[in-house]
Design a protein around this motif. Structure first.
Motif, mmCIF file in Angstrom:
data_model
loop_
_atom_site.group_PDB
_atom_site.id
_atom_site.type_symbol
_atom_site.label_atom_id
_atom_site.label_comp_id
_atom_site.label_asym_id
_atom_site.label_seq_id
_atom_site.Cartn_x
_atom_site.Cartn_y
_atom_site.Cartn_z
ATOM 1 N N MET A 136 0.820 -1.273 0.124
ATOM 2 C CA MET A 136 0.057 0.032 0.083
ATOM 3 C C MET A 136 1.027 1.112 -0.022
ATOM 4 N N MET A 137 0.567 2.111 -0.829
ATOM 5 C CA MET A 137 1.301 3.326 -0.894
ATOM 6 C C MET A 137 1.165 4.316 -0.087
ATOM 7 N N THR A 138 2.259 4.988 0.864
ATOM 8 C CA THR A 138 2.106 6.004 1.652
ATOM 9 C C THR A 138 2.010 7.244 0.864
ATOM 10 N N ARG A 139 0.869 7.933 1.500
ATOM 11 C CA ARG A 139 0.745 9.372 0.614
ATOM 12 C C ARG A 139 1.336 10.277 1.147
ATOM 13 N N ASN A 140 1.863 11.286 0.419
ATOM 14 C CA ASN A 140 2.670 12.276 0.848
ATOM 15 C C ASN A 140 1.790 13.709 0.221
ATOM 16 N N PHE A 141 2.203 14.910 0.694
ATOM 17 C CA PHE A 141 1.466 16.231 0.476
ATOM 18 C C PHE A 141 2.372 17.063 0.032
ATOM 19 N N LEU A 142 1.977 17.829 -1.007
ATOM 20 C CA LEU A 142 2.489 19.085 -1.564
ATOM 21 C C LEU A 142 1.570 20.471 -1.071
ATOM 22 N N THR A 143 2.650 21.168 -0.123
ATOM 23 C CA THR A 143 1.614 22.249 0.391
ATOM 24 C C THR A 143 2.487 23.763 -0.015
ATOM 25 N N PHE A 144 1.420 24.762 -0.147
ATOM 26 C CA PHE A 144 2.276 26.088 -0.246
ATOM 27 C C PHE A 144 1.620 26.794 1.025
ATOM 28 N N ASP A 145 2.402 27.850 1.447
ATOM 29 C CA ASP A 145 1.799 28.990 2.209
ATOM 30 C C ASP A 145 1.741 30.115 1.473
ATOM 31 N N ILE A 146 0.812 30.479 1.214
ATOM 32 C CA ILE A 146 0.444 31.541 0.269
ATOM 33 C C ILE A 146 0.482 32.930 1.153
ATOM 34 N N GLU A 147 1.568 33.685 1.050
ATOM 35 C CA GLU A 147 1.650 34.762 1.798
ATOM 36 C C GLU A 147 2.688 35.685 1.013
ATOM 37 N N GLU A 148 2.608 37.123 1.202
ATOM 38 C CA GLU A 148 3.372 38.104 0.720
ATOM 39 C C GLU A 148 5.090 37.707 0.959
ATOM 40 N N TRP A 149 5.908 38.508 0.377
ATOM 41 C CA TRP A 149 7.283 38.397 0.684
ATOM 42 C C TRP A 149 7.736 38.990 1.920
ATOM 43 N N PHE A 150 6.879 39.777 2.543
ATOM 44 C CA PHE A 150 7.025 40.458 3.771
ATOM 45 C C PHE A 150 6.862 39.927 5.015
ATOM 46 N N HIS A 151 5.821 38.762 4.585
ATOM 47 C CA HIS A 151 5.105 38.074 5.681
ATOM 48 C C HIS A 151 5.998 37.098 6.371
ATOM 49 N N ALA A 152 6.452 37.622 7.792
ATOM 50 C CA ALA A 152 7.728 36.656 8.243
ATOM 51 C C ALA A 152 7.560 36.926 9.892
ATOM 52 N N ASN A 153 8.228 36.167 10.561
ATOM 53 C CA ASN A 153 8.442 36.499 12.106
ATOM 54 C C ASN A 153 9.570 36.453 12.641
ATOM 55 N N TYR A 154 10.254 37.695 12.710
ATOM 56 C CA TYR A 154 11.639 37.725 13.164
ATOM 57 C C TYR A 154 11.490 38.939 14.408
ATOM 58 N N ASP A 155 12.490 38.500 15.517
ATOM 59 C CA ASP A 155 12.395 39.393 16.547
ATOM 60 C C ASP A 155 12.867 40.678 16.225
ATOM 61 N N GLY A 156 12.275 41.804 16.575
ATOM 62 C CA GLY A 156 12.776 43.290 16.409
ATOM 63 C C GLY A 156 12.663 43.721 14.953
ATOM 64 N N VAL A 157 11.905 43.136 13.905
ATOM 65 C CA VAL A 157 11.572 43.533 12.884
ATOM 66 C C VAL A 157 10.439 44.034 12.459
#
Length: 283
Positions: free
Chosen positions: A1-22
């Motif tokens: 039986m084949m093990t399934r995998n997933f292809l996923t994309f987080d659709i957000e802008e180039w400036f969507h991120a989480n870094y301290d102090g930015v």
């Protein structure tokens, strides 16, 4: 039986991120290559007959509804990534409930279809959020989450979290955690984002094969900006700058190679969650 995998994309802008102090608010409204990058991801998926799961920010859906419509019309799953890329663990439970309710409503107005999947921005589910996180998702009608990094990281992670998809606290919300590998005694991600861009393709392929032999599905994940060498750049320093931008020039080729290597194994996460819930064999 084949093990399934997933292809996923987080659709957000180039400036969507989480870094301290930015302060990321100063980048809002600036020019963006998002739609062109999403068009490219749609073409890559079409070339390999793969349907992905797309975790989309509500703010992106509000500003660029045509992008979400393109993904939906191409057969990709539309799932929630919250409203504005806020971390989960600083939120009060009522804030989280409002955030996912509003963001899901924005997506559902575009597609006319119920949103059943959620991914926390920056894997920001921690042990202290578990008492209310899945309960709220269940109340809001979600079938699954893909939000936990089952290892230690400076910003996130639950090291003792099970690595198989499972129902943590609710029999109605399935968690599909990120896959991690053992590297010199340390557990670390490898199949998405900066990890995928950093590690060589042969190693990623080998680790996915190992997980699949154990019966564990693996999800690949990327952000549209990660295939864009011409994107605007954030003002980051040191390791943050390195991690955010290393490997982008070869990322599209690596992505297509991995899709080809595991072609025929990919399933949308909502389809997987429904099969698990109904105890249907995953063939």
């Amino acid at each position: 039986m084949m093990t399934r995998n997933f292809l996923t994309f987080d659709i957000e802008e180039w400036f969507h991120a989480n870094y301290d102090g930015v302060d990321f608010s100063k980048y809002e409204g600036q020019s963006s290559n998002l739609e062109a990058n999403v068009d490219r991801l749609i073409d890559i998926c079409a070339a390999h007959d793969v349907k992905s799961t797309c975790f989309i920010l509500g703010d992106v859906a509000k500003s660029k509804p045509q992008v979400i419509k393109k993904l939906f019309d191409a057969g990709h799953e539309i799932a929630s990534h919250g409203m504005a890329h806020r971390l989960i663990y600083p939120m009060h439970p009522d804030e989280f409930r409002a955030d996912i309710h509003i963001s899901s409503d924005v997506l559902e107005q575009i597609t006319g279809q119920k949103v059943v999947g959620f991914r926390a921005p920056s894997w920001s589910v921690k042990s202290e959020t578990l008492p209310w996180f899945y309960e709220i998702l269940a109340d809001e009608g979600f079938l699954y989450s893909s939000s936990v990094y089952p290892a230690k990281h400076s910003l996130f992670g639950i090291p003792d979290f099970p690595r198989m998809p499972h129902y943590p606290l609710s029999q109605s919300v399935l968690e599909i955690p990120q896959s991690v590998m053992n590297l010199f005694g340390t557990s670390i991600g490898y199949a998405g984002g900066g990890f995928l861009r950093f590690f060589p393709a042969w190693l990623i392929k080998k680790e996915i094969e190992k997980e699949n032999k154990r019966g564990r599905p693996v999800f690949i994940y990327l952000h549209p900006r990660e295939i864009d060498i011409h994107q605007p750049r954030l003002e980051l320093k040191g390791f943050d700058e390195f991690f955010h931008y290393q490997g982008i020039s070869g990322c599209e080729e690596k992505l297509t190679g991995l899709i080809h290597a595991f072609e025929g194994s990919f399933l949308r996460m909502d389809e997987y969650a429904k099969k698990v819930q109904a105890e249907v064999p995953l063939i």
